[in-house]
Design a protein around this motif. Structure first.
Motif, PDB file in Angstrom:
ATOM      1  N   PRO A 151       0.834  -1.203   0.000  1.00  0.00           N
ATOM      2  CA  PRO A 151       0.000   0.000   0.000  1.00  0.00           C
ATOM      3  C   PRO A 151       0.870   1.256   0.000  1.00  0.00           C
ATOM      4  O   PRO A 151       1.806   1.364   0.801  1.00  0.00           O
ATOM      5  CB  PRO A 151      -0.791  -0.098   1.317  1.00  0.00           C
ATOM      6  N   GLY A 152       0.594   2.152  -0.913  1.00  0.00           N
ATOM      7  CA  GLY A 152       1.424   3.362  -1.029  1.00  0.00           C
ATOM      8  C   GLY A 152       2.231   3.355  -2.326  1.00  0.00           C
ATOM      9  O   GLY A 152       2.793   4.372  -2.725  1.00  0.00           O
ATOM     10  N   THR A 203      17.101   2.757   5.522  1.00  0.00           N
ATOM     11  CA  THR A 203      15.948   3.655   5.589  1.00  0.00           C
ATOM     12  C   THR A 203      15.145   3.291   6.836  1.00  0.00           C
ATOM     13  O   THR A 203      15.095   2.115   7.225  1.00  0.00           O
ATOM     14  CB  THR A 203      15.088   3.571   4.300  1.00  0.00           C
ATOM     15  N   ASP A 204      14.542   4.306   7.459  1.00  0.00           N
ATOM     16  CA  ASP A 204      13.811   4.034   8.699  1.00  0.00           C
ATOM     17  C   ASP A 204      12.637   3.095   8.446  1.00  0.00           C
ATOM     18  O   ASP A 204      12.353   2.214   9.234  1.00  0.00           O
ATOM     19  CB  ASP A 204      13.259   5.344   9.299  1.00  0.00           C
ATOM     20  N   GLU A 205      11.972   3.312   7.356  1.00  0.00           N
ATOM     21  CA  GLU A 205      10.753   2.559   7.082  1.00  0.00           C
ATOM     22  C   GLU A 205      10.532   2.424   5.585  1.00  0.00           C
ATOM     23  O   GLU A 205      10.943   3.292   4.819  1.00  0.00           O
ATOM     24  CB  GLU A 205       9.570   3.336   7.679  1.00  0.00           C
ATOM     25  N   THR A 206       9.864   1.359   5.187  1.00  0.00           N
ATOM     26  CA  THR A 206       9.555   1.182   3.772  1.00  0.00           C
ATOM     27  C   THR A 206       8.081   1.534   3.533  1.00  0.00           C
ATOM     28  O   THR A 206       7.256   1.422   4.443  1.00  0.00           O
ATOM     29  CB  THR A 206       9.804  -0.284   3.340  1.00  0.00           C
ATOM     30  N   ILE A 207       7.766   1.906   2.303  1.00  0.00           N
ATOM     31  CA  ILE A 207       6.379   2.233   1.946  1.00  0.00           C
ATOM     32  C   ILE A 207       5.532   0.952   2.085  1.00  0.00           C
ATOM     33  O   ILE A 207       5.913  -0.101   1.573  1.00  0.00           O
ATOM     34  CB  ILE A 207       6.319   2.771   0.491  1.00  0.00           C
ATOM     35  N   GLY A 208       4.419   1.053   2.756  1.00  0.00           N
ATOM     36  CA  GLY A 208       3.515  -0.098   2.908  1.00  0.00           C
ATOM     37  C   GLY A 208       3.525  -0.699   4.296  1.00  0.00           C
ATOM     38  O   GLY A 208       2.541  -1.275   4.750  1.00  0.00           O
TER      39      GLY A 208
END
Ligand code: F6P
Length: 324
Positions: free
Chosen positions: A16-17, A136-141
């Protein structure tokens, strides 16, 4: 001089995203004077030449939609030099100068190989529900999926409490326990089982028993998916060794990948999408764009795909402490 043309694809498991990222890349690129060529079905579509020119209108109304309008695929052909050579022919034929690849580990690995083979300017955008990308701190989704799991576990909790049962809830994550440990905290689960750590069934039973002694009438254990050691495995063992527990299993499955992206994922995708276009403008090569400690960063593909243990003992201890 001809305007630069950027190819854009999504590949691997959808997240999602992804649509918000497609929208951001397209609109940021067009507003910078670039052309955008959308590639359908990921690397397989590049090999097959499934390419279409995108305008700003092509990405209207997609920011709230789950999945990917570009479709996606896991492509074995692209793992071979022959497959990548075919993709390169299509890349040149379509007049592309750079390629933006949105996806997870496999997608970035493919982008690295393609860039190495042909010296193409490839830029990656991390998008996977697993959150298993380095740098990266966070991935999309990831955030949307975490919220989906939390909502499901809240519902499972109602029936678990009514029947005084122990539920083993299996979540996705492939080899990474990030979804399991974070959703366990968010849903107040009694324990989380992650692939990075070994789990002792007796200790697990102790947590459950302790909860029951303290008049908690149900327990939720979140388990990361695994071919051999998923929720079924632990439920069977606990059932056998602790027959006093009434045990059930709930495997959440692919519903975790669907749904409208959260605000956080839409914002992350929008920032990273436009940052990817900045990277192209700056002449960056073979990097993934990311946000690390809140700051936009370029991460070399080789570093982004390094396997890392994102599981956090502090988080796992917190699950135990807070379920007391
Ligand atoms: O990588 C995302 C993911 O959803 C993993 O969590 C899961 O193991 C895998 O994809 C499932 O892939 P597929 O939909 O191809 O079965």
């Amino acid at each position: 001089m001809k305007n630069k043309t950027i190819g854009l694809l999504t590949s691997g498991g959808d997240a999602p995203g992804m649509n918000a990222a497609i929208r951001a890349v397209t609109r940021a690129a067009i507003s910078s004077g670039y052309n955008v060529k959308a590639i359908y079905h990921g690397y397989q579509g590049l090999i097959n030449g499934e390419i279409e020119e995108f305008t700003t209108e092509s990405v209207s109304g997609i920011i709230a939609r789950g999945g990917t309008i570009l479709k996606t695929a896991r492509c074995d052909d692209f793992r071979t030099e022959k497959g990548r050579a075919k993709a390169y022919e299509q890349f040149k034929k379509a007049g592309m100068d750079a390629l933006v690849c949105i996806g997870g580990n496999g997608t970035l690995t493919g982008a690295l190989a393609f860039a190495d083979d042909f010296g193409i300017q490839c830029i990656g955008i991390p998008a996977t529900i697993d959150n298993d990308i380095n740098g990266t701190d966070e991935t999309i989704g990831y955030d949307t999926t975490l919220n989906t799991i939390m909502e499901c576990v809240d519902k499972i909790r109602d029936t678990a409490a009514s029947h005084e049962r122990i539920f083993f809830v299996e979540v996705m994550g492939r080899d990474a326990g990030w979804l399991a440990q974070s959703s366990a905290i968010a849903s107040g689960a009694e324990a989380a089982i992650v692939p990075e750590k070994t789990t002792n069934v007796d200790q697990l039973a102790q947590y459950i028993e302790k909860g029951i002694r303290k008049s908690k009438n149900s327990s939720i254990v979140i388990v990361s998916e695994s071919p051999e050691c998923g929720a079924m495995h632990y439920a069977e063992r606990v059932k056998k060794e602790y027959p006093q527990f009434d045990v059930r299993v709930s495997i959440l499955g692919h519903m975790q990948r669907g749904g409208s992206p959260s605000a956080r994922d839409r914002i992350l995708a929008s920032v990273l999408g436009s940052f990817a276009v900045e990277a192209i403008k700056e002449g960056q090569h073979n990097i993934m764009v990311g946000i690390l400690n809140g700051t936009p960063v370029y991460v070399p593909f080789a570093k982004a795909i390094q396997v890392q243990d994102k599981s956090d003992q502090t988080f796992l201890n917190l699950v135990a402490t807070l379920s007391n």
